[in-house]
Design an enzyme around this catalytic site. Structure first.
Site, short mmCIF file in Angstrom:
data_model
loop_
_atom_site.label_atom_id
_atom_site.label_comp_id
_atom_site.label_asym_id
_atom_site.label_seq_id
_atom_site.Cartn_x
_atom_site.Cartn_y
_atom_site.Cartn_z
N ARG A 51 25.94 -19.13 -60.83
CA ARG A 51 24.92 -20.04 -61.34
C ARG A 51 23.62 -20.04 -60.53
O ARG A 51 22.52 -19.97 -61.09
CB ARG A 51 25.43 -21.49 -61.36
CG ARG A 51 26.27 -21.85 -62.53
CD ARG A 51 27.31 -22.85 -62.11
NE ARG A 51 28.22 -22.17 -61.21
CZ ARG A 51 29.28 -21.48 -61.64
NH1 ARG A 51 29.55 -21.46 -62.91
NH2 ARG A 51 30.05 -20.82 -60.79
N THR A 52 23.76 -20.14 -59.22
CA THR A 52 22.56 -20.34 -58.42
C THR A 52 21.65 -19.12 -58.50
O THR A 52 20.45 -19.23 -58.76
CB THR A 52 22.94 -20.64 -56.95
OG1 THR A 52 23.91 -21.69 -56.94
CG2 THR A 52 21.74 -21.05 -56.14
N LYS A 80 24.74 -2.36 -41.91
CA LYS A 80 24.59 -1.39 -40.79
C LYS A 80 24.26 -2.11 -39.49
O LYS A 80 24.01 -1.47 -38.48
CB LYS A 80 23.46 -0.41 -41.10
CG LYS A 80 23.60 0.36 -42.40
CD LYS A 80 22.33 1.20 -42.61
CE LYS A 80 22.10 1.51 -44.06
NZ LYS A 80 20.71 1.94 -44.31
N ARG A 101 21.04 -17.36 -50.01
CA ARG A 101 22.34 -17.96 -49.74
C ARG A 101 22.96 -17.20 -48.58
O ARG A 101 22.97 -15.96 -48.58
CB ARG A 101 23.25 -17.90 -50.96
CG ARG A 101 24.68 -18.33 -50.64
CD ARG A 101 25.52 -18.51 -51.87
NE ARG A 101 25.12 -19.69 -52.61
CZ ARG A 101 25.75 -20.14 -53.69
NH1 ARG A 101 26.81 -19.51 -54.15
NH2 ARG A 101 25.32 -21.23 -54.32
N HIS A 129 22.97 -27.58 -49.81
CA HIS A 129 22.71 -26.83 -51.04
C HIS A 129 21.65 -27.63 -51.81
O HIS A 129 21.93 -28.25 -52.84
CB HIS A 129 24.00 -26.68 -51.83
CG HIS A 129 23.98 -25.65 -52.92
ND1 HIS A 129 22.81 -25.05 -53.38
CD2 HIS A 129 25.00 -25.12 -53.66
CE1 HIS A 129 23.12 -24.21 -54.35
NE2 HIS A 129 24.44 -24.23 -54.53
N1 CP Z 1 27.12 -24.37 -57.94
C1 CP Z 1 27.00 -23.17 -57.39
O1 CP Z 1 26.43 -23.04 -56.27
O2 CP Z 1 27.52 -22.16 -58.12
P1 CP Z 1 27.49 -20.62 -57.72
O3 CP Z 1 28.30 -20.47 -56.47
O4 CP Z 1 28.04 -19.88 -58.90
O5 CP Z 1 26.06 -20.26 -57.44
#
Ligand code: CP
Length: 304
Positions: A51-52, A80, A101, A129
């Site tokens: 999603r993110t 590497k 991320r 998050h």
């Molecule tokens: N909610 C969320 O962070 O989903 P993903 O890990 O799929 O990005």
């Protein structure tokens, strides 16, 4: 130059949160525009995501930007031995925004300190998050008509769950009452309970998860027990199925209750809940597109 990175939701004031909700509302009504035409958005995902990453990339595309990046760090020079600092400096040569991320807590803060390009934290370990929190806040606002004085029940992995940590901090402006429902192994960490005490946020802790416990909930925020955060997999096996929300548990709940989940779910929400009008997690994920369009504009100082 002002660095407009979004590293933690704690940096957002109440006014800023409400402004971002208005922005998200604008983008829900007008998802396509050329506000980011000519810009490059880099998405660097050192951890898996559906999603993110895809909603940030969709948001960038809908705003007229182009997207570069990776979803698999094994296919990059970090495999590497290239450091995160060097990677960020390199990508800063190419991109106007970096959405990242990373599995390390504090990685987004660190990245924001080694570049002038805005960093958007798309999740750093068990820490924060914030873009998820903006879509959660937008979802709560849309379904409740307000963010004020709500009973919010956080269920599941409250120890490693970065989405619940961010949501807790964001809600400090809105006089919530939190209920933390977790087994002892996954309780809300002390630092967040101290944060609640310092901010005057009421909270109650539970280990039981049943109809009586959730009867007064306005928001039931379910979370997945995250296998990837456990160093001892025997502990994961002990707690992985500890709470499952089933449709029959919702019969006596408030009419305004909505069930949120950052997703992915594993088995903490039974499939028979999906057709209940109180289930909102798929719409919540859709709201992520609009919240992330707002974030991409904001980190570049673009106003509507
Ligand atoms: N909610 C969320 O962070 O989903 P993903 O890990 O799929 O990005």
């Amino acid at each position: 130059m002002e660095n407009r990175s979004l590293v933690t939701i704690a940096d957002y004031s109440k006014e800023k949160i409400l402004y971002m909700i208005e922005m998200a509302r604008h983008f829900e009504a007008n998802p396509n525009s050329k506000l980011l035409e000519g810009k490059i958005v880099a998405t660097l995902f050192f951890e898996p995501s559906t999603r993110t990453r895809l909603s940030f990339e969709t948001a960038a595309n809908r705003l007229g930007a182009r997207v570069i990046g990776f979803a698999d760090p094994k296919a990059t020079s970090s495999s590497k031995g290239e450091t995160l600092k060097d990677t960020i400096i390199m990508v800063s040569n190419y991109a106007d925004i970096i959405v990242m991320r990373h599995y390390l807590e504090g990685a987004a803060r660190y990245a924001s300190e080694v570049t002038a390009v805005p960093i958007v934290n798309a999740g750093d370990g068990a820490n924060q998050h914030p873009s998820q929190t903006m879509l959660d806040l937008y979802s709560i606002y849309k379904t409740q008509g307000t963010l004020e004085h709500l009973n919010i029940y956080l269920v599941g992995d409250l120890k490693y769950g970065r989405t619940v940590h961010s949501l807790l901090m964001a809600m400090r402006h809105f006089d919530p009452t939190f209920h933390f429902i977790a087994p002892d192994e996954l309780k809300m960490p002390e630092e967040y309970k101290i944060y609640c005490q310092q901010q005057g946020i009421r909270y109650v802790e539970h280990t039981a998860f049943n109809e009586e416990v959730i009867a007064d909930a306005d928001i039931l925020y379910m979370t997945r027990v995250q296998r990837e955060r456990f160093t001892d997999l025997r502990e994961y096996e002990r707690v992985k199925n500890v709470y499952v929300l089933r449709n029959r548990m919702l019969e006596q709940t408030r009419p305004n209750l909505r069930i949120l989940h950052p997703l992915p779910r594993v088995n903490e929400i039974a499939y028979d809940v999906d057709d209940n009008p109180k289930a909102y997690y798929f719409q919540q994920a859709q709201n992520g597109l609009y919240a992330r369009e707002a974030i991409l504009c904001d980190v570049l100082g673009i106003k509507i």
